[in-house]
Design a protein around this motif. Structure first.
Motif: not given
Length: 138
Positions: A1-2, A4, A16, A33, A36-38, A42
């Motif tokens: 996320n960071q 992204g 990714y 992944l 847990d990613t926005d 991402v």
């Protein structure tokens, strides 16, 4: 996320790209992944061949996450040997049907990496292109 967030600040998207291990063990890493990613930050560039070679269910991942998939690398294997697309043991027809059904607009890329450093050139590109046309209609 960071990553992204950083990319969004630069006006680009983060995506990714997997290899085989992320789809091994039932694809738990890829599923985590995605979970847990926005989705606003991402995306994914899926290596379908590596995922299938690792025993992962790339088709199920595509169906669940196609809106986040920017592109897919297609490759074919027979055992551990990579072959031109359409000459290995992978059946890409169900994925092609899922792409049509989802009206997915991402990139399909025929990709090869030979561990023995052989560079087959036209002898791989021509058959791979024909397989992509035959299976995916593009």
């Amino acid at each position: 996320n960071q990553a992204g967030e950083l990319c969004r600040g630069l006006g680009i998207r983060a995506a990714y790209h997997n290899h085989g291990p992320e789809f091994a063990a039932g694809g738990q890493e890829m599923l985590a992944l995605a979970r847990d990613t926005d989705p606003k930050l991402v995306d994914f560039v899926i290596d379908a061949g590596h995922g299938m070679s690792a025993g992962g269910d790339v088709l199920a991942f595509f169906r669940a996450n196609h809106k986040r998939i920017a592109g897919m690398h297609l490759r074919d294997f027979r055992g551990d040997e990579q072959l031109p697309l359409g000459q290995g043991s992978f059946d890409y027809r169900p994925l092609a049907e899922a792409i049509r059904k989802a009206k997915w607009q991402g990139w399909l890329i025929s990709e090869e990496e030979r561990l023995n450093d052989v560079k087959p050139g036209d002898s791989a590109i021509g058959p791979a292109r024909e397989s992509m046309k035959r299976i995916f209609g593009v």
